[in-house]
Design an enzyme around this catalytic site. Structure first.
Site, short mmCIF file in Angstrom:
data_model
loop_
_atom_site.label_atom_id
_atom_site.label_comp_id
_atom_site.label_asym_id
_atom_site.label_seq_id
_atom_site.Cartn_x
_atom_site.Cartn_y
_atom_site.Cartn_z
N SER A 186 -0.62 13.87 2.51
CA SER A 186 -0.54 15.34 2.42
C SER A 186 -0.88 16.05 3.73
O SER A 186 -1.51 17.10 3.72
CB SER A 186 -1.42 15.84 1.27
OG SER A 186 -0.99 15.27 0.04
N GLU A 244 -3.84 5.51 4.87
CA GLU A 244 -3.29 6.43 3.88
C GLU A 244 -4.01 6.23 2.55
O GLU A 244 -3.63 5.34 1.77
CB GLU A 244 -1.80 6.17 3.69
CG GLU A 244 -0.99 6.38 4.95
CD GLU A 244 0.46 6.71 4.62
OE1 GLU A 244 0.90 7.79 4.99
OE2 GLU A 244 1.13 5.90 3.97
N GLY A 290 1.26 12.43 -1.42
CA GLY A 290 2.15 13.20 -2.28
C GLY A 290 1.42 13.99 -3.35
O GLY A 290 2.05 14.53 -4.27
N HIS A 301 3.48 0.11 3.05
CA HIS A 301 3.25 1.46 2.51
C HIS A 301 2.78 1.33 1.06
O HIS A 301 3.21 0.44 0.33
CB HIS A 301 4.54 2.28 2.58
CG HIS A 301 4.32 3.72 2.24
ND1 HIS A 301 4.27 4.16 0.94
CD2 HIS A 301 4.10 4.79 3.03
CE1 HIS A 301 4.03 5.47 0.95
NE2 HIS A 301 3.92 5.87 2.21
N ASN A 322 8.00 10.16 7.47
CA ASN A 322 8.51 9.16 6.54
C ASN A 322 9.35 9.89 5.49
O ASN A 322 8.81 10.55 4.61
CB ASN A 322 7.32 8.43 5.89
CG ASN A 322 7.74 7.48 4.78
OD1 ASN A 322 8.92 7.19 4.62
ND2 ASN A 322 6.77 6.99 4.03
N LYS A 352 11.14 8.69 3.18
CA LYS A 352 11.22 8.02 1.86
C LYS A 352 12.68 8.03 1.38
O LYS A 352 13.59 7.84 2.18
CB LYS A 352 10.25 8.68 0.89
CG LYS A 352 8.84 8.76 1.46
CD LYS A 352 7.78 9.14 0.47
CE LYS A 352 6.42 9.14 1.18
NZ LYS A 352 5.31 9.40 0.28
N GLU A 409 3.55 2.84 -1.54
CA GLU A 409 4.62 2.82 -2.55
C GLU A 409 5.24 1.43 -2.65
O GLU A 409 5.64 0.99 -3.73
CB GLU A 409 5.66 3.91 -2.23
CG GLU A 409 5.13 5.29 -2.59
CD GLU A 409 5.60 6.43 -1.70
OE1 GLU A 409 6.62 6.28 -1.01
OE2 GLU A 409 4.91 7.47 -1.70
#
Ligand code: PGA
Length: 255
Positions: A216, A170, A176, A97, A11, A13, A99
């Protein structure tokens, strides 16, 4: 694990211009060419999808969208539809996701419409679920993940097409941050997701659905995570930006 081919998706991003994307994919294509027994894909930002499709033509690397809006077309400034993703050569799309959920306020009802739109247009949804640190500490992981799954799949309930689903677990606290769930922590939630899918679809179908872990994932921790029985791949953010480290994760998945 044996009945599911591992699936590793990068991904990207909001990283990489056309030039950078072409360079990275040219290297990645060469790096994974001889790795067998694993499926892989890359999710670049929308403006570089077409360039990426060109570089990936004839390779076994799938092109993945990072999001979509659940209408075919219309006055939706800034949005991209499932038919547009299909037309550029994408065959999967990341939905829900963390985010999108946390920075852009997407709720389960919107995500459910996106899952439906993806399936209607032959895009395999990669439905992301996961708890925040506060939710984990309050012992709410099971409730949060189960609710995100049942609400996210609400519009396709009972649909035969559900075998084409991918789920990505996730944990938000691991995305991250450099913090990774331990293989045991991740397997526990993956097992629970498999049980949920078993109730929802029947165990035979659930046994074929790939459940990725994300948060991660790096070359150094991929193998131990992927060794768990219900971890069928990875959704990789930061480490997917470098073709060598992404290829190393793909290699780890090939065993
Ligand atoms: P990360 O991101 O690998 O950088 O933690 C994972 C993701 O957001 O899918």
């Amino acid at each position: 694990m044996s009945e599911r081919t591992p699936f590793i998706v990068g991904n990207w991003k909001m990283y990489k211009t056309v030039l950078e994307a072409r360079e990275a994919l040219t290297l990645l294509r060469a790096a994974v060419r001889d790795i067998n027994g694993v499926d892989c894909g890359v999710a670049p930002p929308f403006p570089v999808l077409d360039a990426c499709a060109g570089v990936l033509a004839g390779s076994h690397i799938a092109l993945v969208g990072q999001n979509l809006y659940p209408e075919d077309e219309g006055a939706f400034t800034g949005e991209v539809s499932a038919p547009m993703l299909k037309a550029v050569g994408a065959n999967h799309v990341i939905l829900g996701h963390s985010e999108r959920r946390h920075l852009f306020g997407e709720d389960d009802a919107l995500i459910a419409r996106k899952v439906k739109a993806a399936m209607e247009h032959g895009l395999v949804p990669i439905l992301c679920v996961g708890e925040t640190l506060e939710q984990r500490e309050a012992d709410e992981t099971v409730a949060v993940v189960t609710s995100q799954l049942s609400r996210g799949l609400a519009e396709v309930k009972g649909g035969a097409e559900l075998s084409s689903l991918v789920v990505a677990y996730e944990p938000v606290w691991a995305i991250g941050t450099g913090l990774t769930a331990t293989p045991g922590q991740a397997q526990k939630v993956h097992g629970l997701i498999r049980d949920f899918l078993g109730d929802f679809l029947g165990p035979a179908k659930a046994a074929h659905i790939r459940i990725q872990y994300g948060g991660s994932v790096k070359p150094g921790n991929a193998a131990e995570l992927l060794a768990e029985p219900d971890i069928d791949g990875a959704l990789v953010g930061g480490a997917s930006l470098d073709p060598d480290s992404f290829a190393a994760i793909v290699e780890a998945a090939a065993g």
